[in-house]
Design a protein around this motif. Sequence first.
Motif, mmCIF file in Angstrom:
data_model
loop_
_atom_site.group_PDB
_atom_site.id
_atom_site.type_symbol
_atom_site.label_atom_id
_atom_site.label_comp_id
_atom_site.label_asym_id
_atom_site.label_seq_id
_atom_site.Cartn_x
_atom_site.Cartn_y
_atom_site.Cartn_z
ATOM 1 N N ILE A 1 0.834 -1.207 0.000
ATOM 2 C CA ILE A 1 0.000 0.000 0.000
ATOM 3 C C ILE A 1 0.864 1.251 0.000
ATOM 4 O O ILE A 1 0.626 2.189 -0.765
ATOM 5 N N ILE A 2 1.883 1.267 0.842
ATOM 6 C CA ILE A 2 2.758 2.437 0.923
ATOM 7 C C ILE A 2 3.506 2.643 -0.391
ATOM 8 O O ILE A 2 3.622 3.777 -0.875
ATOM 9 N N ILE A 3 3.984 1.570 -1.003
ATOM 10 C CA ILE A 3 4.685 1.690 -2.288
ATOM 11 C C ILE A 3 3.740 2.215 -3.369
ATOM 12 O O ILE A 3 4.113 3.088 -4.159
ATOM 13 N N CYS A 4 2.516 1.709 -3.406
ATOM 14 C CA CYS A 4 1.528 2.217 -4.380
ATOM 15 C C CYS A 4 1.268 3.698 -4.158
ATOM 16 O O CYS A 4 1.204 4.479 -5.115
ATOM 17 N N TYR A 5 1.118 4.078 -2.907
ATOM 18 C CA TYR A 5 0.878 5.481 -2.560
ATOM 19 C C TYR A 5 2.023 6.360 -3.072
ATOM 20 O O TYR A 5 1.793 7.407 -3.678
ATOM 21 N N GLU A 6 3.262 5.915 -2.865
ATOM 22 C CA GLU A 6 4.417 6.681 -3.318
ATOM 23 C C GLU A 6 4.495 6.734 -4.841
ATOM 24 O O GLU A 6 4.853 7.763 -5.411
ATOM 25 N N LYS A 7 4.141 5.647 -5.517
ATOM 26 C CA LYS A 7 4.126 5.658 -6.980
ATOM 27 C C LYS A 7 3.070 6.617 -7.501
ATOM 28 O O LYS A 7 3.291 7.317 -8.487
ATOM 29 N N LEU A 8 1.916 6.653 -6.846
ATOM 30 C CA LEU A 8 0.870 7.588 -7.262
ATOM 31 C C LEU A 8 1.347 9.034 -7.120
ATOM 32 O O LEU A 8 1.032 9.876 -7.960
ATOM 33 N N HIS A 9 2.091 9.316 -6.060
ATOM 34 C CA HIS A 9 2.684 10.653 -5.913
ATOM 35 C C HIS A 9 3.602 10.954 -7.094
ATOM 36 O O HIS A 9 3.561 12.059 -7.650
ATOM 37 N N GLU B 1 -2.052 2.201 -18.305
ATOM 38 C CA GLU B 1 -1.716 0.878 -17.756
ATOM 39 C C GLU B 1 -0.991 0.994 -16.419
ATOM 40 O O GLU B 1 -1.221 0.189 -15.515
ATOM 41 N N GLU B 2 -0.114 1.979 -16.275
ATOM 42 C CA GLU B 2 0.626 2.147 -15.018
ATOM 43 C C GLU B 2 -0.306 2.488 -13.861
ATOM 44 O O GLU B 2 -0.221 1.881 -12.794
ATOM 45 N N ILE B 3 -1.192 3.446 -14.070
ATOM 46 C CA ILE B 3 -2.079 3.828 -12.965
ATOM 47 C C ILE B 3 -3.073 2.714 -12.666
ATOM 48 O O ILE B 3 -3.377 2.435 -11.511
ATOM 49 N N LYS B 4 -3.550 2.051 -13.699
ATOM 50 C CA LYS B 4 -4.477 0.932 -13.489
ATOM 51 C C LYS B 4 -3.800 -0.157 -12.660
ATOM 52 O O LYS B 4 -4.388 -0.668 -11.705
ATOM 53 N N LEU C 1 -7.474 8.541 -21.776
ATOM 54 C CA LEU C 1 -7.300 9.755 -20.986
ATOM 55 C C LEU C 1 -5.969 10.415 -21.316
ATOM 56 O O LEU C 1 -4.973 9.744 -21.561
ATOM 57 N N SER C 2 -5.955 11.742 -21.287
ATOM 58 C CA SER C 2 -4.708 12.469 -21.520
ATOM 59 C C SER C 2 -3.813 12.340 -20.297
ATOM 60 O O SER C 2 -4.257 11.969 -19.212
ATOM 61 N N LYS C 3 -2.524 12.685 -20.477
ATOM 62 C CA LYS C 3 -1.577 12.618 -19.356
ATOM 63 C C LYS C 3 -2.015 13.526 -18.208
ATOM 64 O O LYS C 3 -1.854 13.175 -17.046
ATOM 65 N N ASN C 4 -2.570 14.682 -18.522
ATOM 66 C CA ASN C 4 -3.020 15.596 -17.472
ATOM 67 C C ASN C 4 -4.172 14.995 -16.675
ATOM 68 O O ASN C 4 -4.231 15.135 -15.453
ATOM 69 N N ILE C 5 -5.084 14.331 -17.364
ATOM 70 C CA ILE C 5 -6.205 13.683 -16.671
ATOM 71 C C ILE C 5 -5.684 12.538 -15.806
ATOM 72 O O ILE C 5 -6.144 12.333 -14.686
ATOM 73 N N LEU C 6 -4.690 11.793 -16.298
ATOM 74 C CA LEU C 6 -4.116 10.704 -15.504
ATOM 75 C C LEU C 6 -3.405 11.245 -14.262
ATOM 76 O O LEU C 6 -3.450 10.631 -13.200
ATOM 77 N N LYS C 7 -2.783 12.416 -14.381
ATOM 78 C CA LYS C 7 -2.168 13.052 -13.209
ATOM 79 C C LYS C 7 -3.249 13.396 -12.177
ATOM 80 O O LYS C 7 -3.059 13.215 -10.981
ATOM 81 N N ALA D 1 -4.302 10.285 -10.422
ATOM 82 C CA ALA D 1 -3.338 9.928 -9.377
ATOM 83 C C ALA D 1 -3.560 10.785 -8.134
ATOM 84 O O ALA D 1 -3.555 10.281 -7.010
ATOM 85 N N ARG D 2 -3.806 12.080 -8.315
ATOM 86 C CA ARG D 2 -4.049 12.987 -7.187
ATOM 87 C C ARG D 2 -5.308 12.575 -6.438
ATOM 88 O O ARG D 2 -5.353 12.568 -5.208
ATOM 89 N N LEU D 3 -6.364 12.217 -7.172
ATOM 90 C CA LEU D 3 -7.600 11.757 -6.530
ATOM 91 C C LEU D 3 -7.350 10.518 -5.678
ATOM 92 O O LEU D 3 -7.824 10.429 -4.540
ATOM 93 N N ALA D 4 -6.606 9.564 -6.223
ATOM 94 C CA ALA D 4 -6.318 8.337 -5.478
ATOM 95 C C ALA D 4 -5.525 8.647 -4.220
ATOM 96 O O ALA D 4 -5.813 8.108 -3.144
ATOM 97 N N ILE D 5 -4.549 9.532 -4.321
ATOM 98 C CA ILE D 5 -3.752 9.925 -3.158
ATOM 99 C C ILE D 5 -4.640 10.582 -2.109
ATOM 100 O O ILE D 5 -4.539 10.292 -0.918
ATOM 101 N N THR D 6 -5.524 11.457 -2.558
ATOM 102 C CA THR D 6 -6.383 12.195 -1.641
ATOM 103 C C THR D 6 -7.314 11.272 -0.870
ATOM 104 O O THR D 6 -7.383 11.328 0.358
ATOM 105 N N TYR D 7 -8.041 10.405 -1.564
ATOM 106 C CA TYR D 7 -8.979 9.562 -0.815
ATOM 107 C C TYR D 7 -8.281 8.455 -0.066
ATOM 108 O O TYR D 7 -8.799 7.924 0.909
ATOM 109 N N LEU D 8 -7.060 8.114 -0.463
ATOM 110 C CA LEU D 8 -6.302 7.117 0.276
ATOM 111 C C LEU D 8 -5.888 7.651 1.643
ATOM 112 O O LEU D 8 -5.818 6.908 2.605
#
Length: 128
Positions: A15-23, A33-36, A95-101, A104-111
């Motif tokens: 979980i911590i590694i995923c969180y850091e990758k999302l950052h 594929e990476e974010i999925k 999705l564009s790269k900006n949308i994927l960013k 990632a921010r959404l996932a970090i926030t709710y995590l």
Amino acid sequence: MKFLLEKILLNINKIIICYEKLHDYEIKGCTYEEIKKELILLQNASEELAPLMKSLFKNNSTQIKGLITLSNIFRVTYLPTLKVHLIYLYQTEDLSKNILKIQARLAITYLNVDGCIDNLRIIHSYLK
């Protein structure tokens, strides 16, 4: 109990590694594929961790000093939101790269909305 603690530590690490990758994805960008992949790993580790923690608390509440305090701070409130996020992601592969960013921010926030990552780090250090 040693096997239980090892499985708990393994899932917390995931979980911590995923969180850091999302950052990292939020800053540098990522592919669909990476974010999925990270969100699926996050979901799987979270789903495995919750029953392991319950088992630890149930069977060892008096043997490990401070475990009751840890049980009060451990909550996995983001799992239902993560599942909805994955459903959305599956339906929007282009999705564009900006949308994927932003994803990632959404996932970090709710995590970490209730300090979950900080609490997992505390538990990880305590059980290590």
